[in-house]
Scaffold this motif. Structure first.
Motif, mmCIF file in Angstrom:
data_model
loop_
_atom_site.group_PDB
_atom_site.id
_atom_site.type_symbol
_atom_site.label_atom_id
_atom_site.label_comp_id
_atom_site.label_asym_id
_atom_site.label_seq_id
_atom_site.Cartn_x
_atom_site.Cartn_y
_atom_site.Cartn_z
ATOM 1 N N PHE A 1 42.662 109.321 43.460
ATOM 2 C CA PHE A 1 41.914 110.377 42.765
ATOM 3 C C PHE A 1 40.706 110.811 43.566
ATOM 4 N N MET A 2 40.070 111.879 43.115
ATOM 5 C CA MET A 2 38.901 112.429 43.815
ATOM 6 C C MET A 2 38.176 113.406 42.898
ATOM 7 N N CYS A 3 37.012 113.836 43.328
ATOM 8 C CA CYS A 3 36.326 114.974 42.690
ATOM 9 C C CYS A 3 36.412 116.115 43.690
ATOM 10 N N ASP A 4 36.687 117.295 43.215
ATOM 11 C CA ASP A 4 36.644 118.425 44.142
ATOM 12 C C ASP A 4 36.286 119.693 43.381
ATOM 13 N N GLN A 5 35.815 120.664 44.162
ATOM 14 C CA GLN A 5 35.341 121.906 43.551
ATOM 15 C C GLN A 5 36.517 122.759 43.065
ATOM 16 N N THR A 6 36.247 123.516 42.008
ATOM 17 C CA THR A 6 37.313 124.341 41.417
ATOM 18 C C THR A 6 37.866 125.351 42.420
ATOM 19 N N THR A 7 37.055 125.724 43.407
ATOM 20 C CA THR A 7 37.529 126.666 44.425
ATOM 21 C C THR A 7 38.696 126.073 45.211
ATOM 22 N N ASN A 8 38.840 124.743 45.181
ATOM 23 C CA ASN A 8 39.929 124.087 45.910
ATOM 24 C C ASN A 8 41.013 123.568 44.975
ATOM 25 N N THR A 9 40.651 123.264 43.717
ATOM 26 C CA THR A 9 41.606 122.548 42.852
ATOM 27 C C THR A 9 42.306 123.418 41.805
ATOM 28 N N THR A 10 41.730 124.587 41.481
ATOM 29 C CA THR A 10 42.254 125.362 40.349
ATOM 30 C C THR A 10 43.770 125.605 40.464
ATOM 31 N N GLY A 11 44.206 126.099 41.606
ATOM 32 C CA GLY A 11 45.627 126.421 41.790
ATOM 33 C C GLY A 11 46.521 125.198 41.606
ATOM 34 N N GLN A 12 46.098 124.076 42.166
ATOM 35 C CA GLN A 12 46.925 122.854 42.113
ATOM 36 C C GLN A 12 46.943 122.255 40.711
ATOM 37 N N ILE A 13 45.835 122.437 39.973
ATOM 38 C CA ILE A 13 45.822 121.962 38.580
ATOM 39 C C ILE A 13 46.783 122.823 37.776
ATOM 40 N N GLU A 14 46.678 124.146 37.961
ATOM 41 C CA GLU A 14 47.533 125.064 37.198
ATOM 42 C C GLU A 14 49.014 124.836 37.490
ATOM 43 N N SER A 15 49.321 124.512 38.752
ATOM 44 C CA SER A 15 50.743 124.330 39.101
ATOM 45 C C SER A 15 51.259 122.940 38.723
ATOM 46 N N GLY A 16 50.346 122.041 38.355
ATOM 47 C CA GLY A 16 50.766 120.688 37.977
ATOM 48 C C GLY A 16 50.932 119.755 39.177
ATOM 49 N N ASP A 17 50.530 120.195 40.363
ATOM 50 C CA ASP A 17 50.628 119.325 41.547
ATOM 51 C C ASP A 17 49.645 118.161 41.464
ATOM 52 N N ILE A 18 48.563 118.365 40.708
ATOM 53 C CA ILE A 18 47.604 117.276 40.468
ATOM 54 C C ILE A 18 47.233 117.336 38.990
ATOM 55 N N LYS A 19 46.660 116.248 38.467
ATOM 56 C CA LYS A 19 46.195 116.285 37.075
ATOM 57 C C LYS A 19 44.677 116.268 37.044
ATOM 58 N N ALA A 20 44.100 116.950 36.045
ATOM 59 C CA ALA A 20 42.639 117.032 35.931
ATOM 60 C C ALA A 20 42.183 116.253 34.712
ATOM 61 N N TYR A 21 41.165 115.411 34.909
ATOM 62 C CA TYR A 21 40.610 114.629 33.795
ATOM 63 C C TYR A 21 39.410 115.299 33.156
ATOM 64 N N ALA A 22 38.597 115.985 33.977
ATOM 65 C CA ALA A 22 37.353 116.545 33.429
ATOM 66 C C ALA A 22 36.743 117.548 34.397
ATOM 67 N N VAL A 23 35.922 118.435 33.842
ATOM 68 C CA VAL A 23 35.099 119.324 34.669
ATOM 69 C C VAL A 23 33.658 118.826 34.580
ATOM 70 N N THR A 24 32.890 119.001 35.664
ATOM 71 C CA THR A 24 31.539 118.422 35.722
ATOM 72 C C THR A 24 30.462 119.379 35.208
ATOM 73 N N THR A 25 30.858 120.285 34.315
ATOM 74 C CA THR A 25 29.930 121.283 33.772
ATOM 75 C C THR A 25 29.574 120.926 32.314
ATOM 76 N N PRO A 26 28.462 121.480 31.793
ATOM 77 C CA PRO A 26 28.118 121.213 30.393
ATOM 78 C C PRO A 26 29.124 121.831 29.420
ATOM 79 N N GLU A 27 29.704 122.990 29.795
ATOM 80 C CA GLU A 27 30.702 123.668 28.942
ATOM 81 C C GLU A 27 32.058 123.638 29.636
ATOM 82 N N ARG A 28 33.135 123.779 28.857
ATOM 83 C CA ARG A 28 34.463 123.919 29.465
ATOM 84 C C ARG A 28 34.542 125.224 30.258
ATOM 85 N N LEU A 29 35.438 125.280 31.210
ATOM 86 C CA LEU A 29 35.580 126.479 32.038
ATOM 87 C C LEU A 29 36.624 127.406 31.442
ATOM 88 N N GLU A 30 36.321 128.716 31.560
ATOM 89 C CA GLU A 30 37.240 129.721 31.012
ATOM 90 C C GLU A 30 38.643 129.608 31.599
#
Ligand code: MLT
Length: 344
Positions: free
Chosen positions: A219-248
């Motif tokens: 596992f790792m932490c990475d910026q949404t600019t690098n992970t968004t596509g892979q999360i959406e495609s299911g190539d990786i799983k996301a546990y949490a975002v590091t922001t106070p609110e959820r992301l749109e």
């Protein structure tokens, strides 16, 4: 590139570089490659190619943000912008090289939150972020995601915490080296859980993410600019975002606070820097071009797709960036000292 006998400006640059202690043979080759621009007269600026150095691997978050703004900045400045990647030592190698480069406005560094953590992480840092650079303006503040290979056992952040506690000797955490945002996020996780994980360093999170998708690391932490596509495609799983609110654009991913790790809230702010002796009038030209680029609808849309946005207009200034840098150096110092992390 300058081919004439050593000019006074070059002499000044070399004196400056010697003070910084980074004018080793390898570094001087990069400096020569960087000295691409213009007549050297600030009144003519810009009249040659401008190089923006990215301190991490191509294709990663810092590189992505840089390439997004490079084109509209180039249009505004009427000059080509060359983006070059100088990877190594968690971003500090590139920063040291740009600090020692010709202070003529043709050598620009894109860096992120790592500029503020480096002084606490590296006892022998070859530059001072506040003394050896002028700030140009802030660019964006990118959320991070805590992500894992798709077949990693834990399904939630709560399960991940338990898994890490129980398997601390075997779990692997990928990052982009000591000084990277991904390393800082890992450090916050370790501090929150009270463990010391095995870290696998890469030259950037682009190659780290490739290995995560391939299952070579857990596992790792990475910026949404690098992970968004892979999360959406299911190539990786996301546990949490590091922001106070959820992301749109990732509405199903909980925040770190919701998921049980409130102390891992962190945003990766980016800004442009030039060597400290760069004339103010040259810096102003760069700041104005950056401000124009950040209002470009294409840039705004592409950043939105990647889970981020340009900073507010009043943050695209040297003053705002310097104030944030000063504040963040002080913020991270005690946290890093308490964790006892030292970079090499
Ligand atoms: C980081 O972890 O600091 C970045 O993701 C580095 C990068 O741009 O690859």
């Amino acid at each position: 590139m300058h081919t004439s006998p050593v000019s006074p400006a070059t002499r000044r640059q070399r004196q400056h570089a010697r003070r910084l202690g980074v004018l080793a043979a390898g570094a001087s080759m990069v400096l020569a490659a960087c000295s691409s621009g213009g007549s050297g007269d600030p009144a003519d600026y810009p009249d040659g190619n401008i190089t923006i150095t990215v301190p991490f691997a191509a294709g990663g978050p810092t590189d992505t943000v840089t390439r997004l703004i490079a084109e509209p900045m180039s249009e505004e400045l009427g000059q080509e912008i060359v983006v070059q990647n100088v990877e190594g030592a968690g971003g500090t190698l590139a920063a040291g090289e740009v600090a020692a480069a010709e202070p003529d406005g043709y050598n620009v560094l894109m860096h992120h939150i790592g500029m503020s953590t480096a002084p606490s992480l590296y006892p022998d840092l070859p530059f001072d972020p506040l003394e050896d650079f002028k700030t140009v303006g802030l660019v964006t503040n990118v959320p991070m995601t805590i992500v894992a290979r798709s077949d990693f056992e834990p399904e939630t952040l709560e399960e991940l915490i338990t898994y890490v506690e129980e398997n601390v000797d075997t779990v692997t955490y990928a990052n982009a080296g000591v000084g990277a945002a991904s390393q800082l996020c890992g450090l916050l996780i370790e501090t929150a859980i009270g463990v010391d994980m095995t870290e696998v360093p890469y030259d950037g999170t682009a190659p780290a993410l490739t290995d995560l998708v391939g299952g070579q690391v857990d596992f790792m932490c990475d910026q949404t600019t690098n992970t968004t596509g892979q999360i959406e495609s299911g190539d990786i799983k996301a546990y949490a975002v590091t922001t106070p609110e959820r992301l749109e654009n990732l509405p199903d991913v909980p925040t770190v606070a919701e998921a049980g790790l409130p102390d891992v809230e962190v945003g990766v702010w980016h800004g442009l820097y030039v060597p400290s002796e760069t004339p103010d009038e040259v810096v102003s030209v760069l700041t104005d071009a950056l401000a124009v680029a950040l209002k470009d609808q294409g840039v705004i849309d592409q950043m939105a797709d990647l889970g981020t946005a340009p900073v507010a207009e009043d943050e695209v200034t040297p003053e705002a960036q310097t104030a944030l840098l000063e504040e963040q150096i002080e913020l991270w110092k005690p946290i890093i000292e308490a964790a006892g992390v030292v970079g090499e």
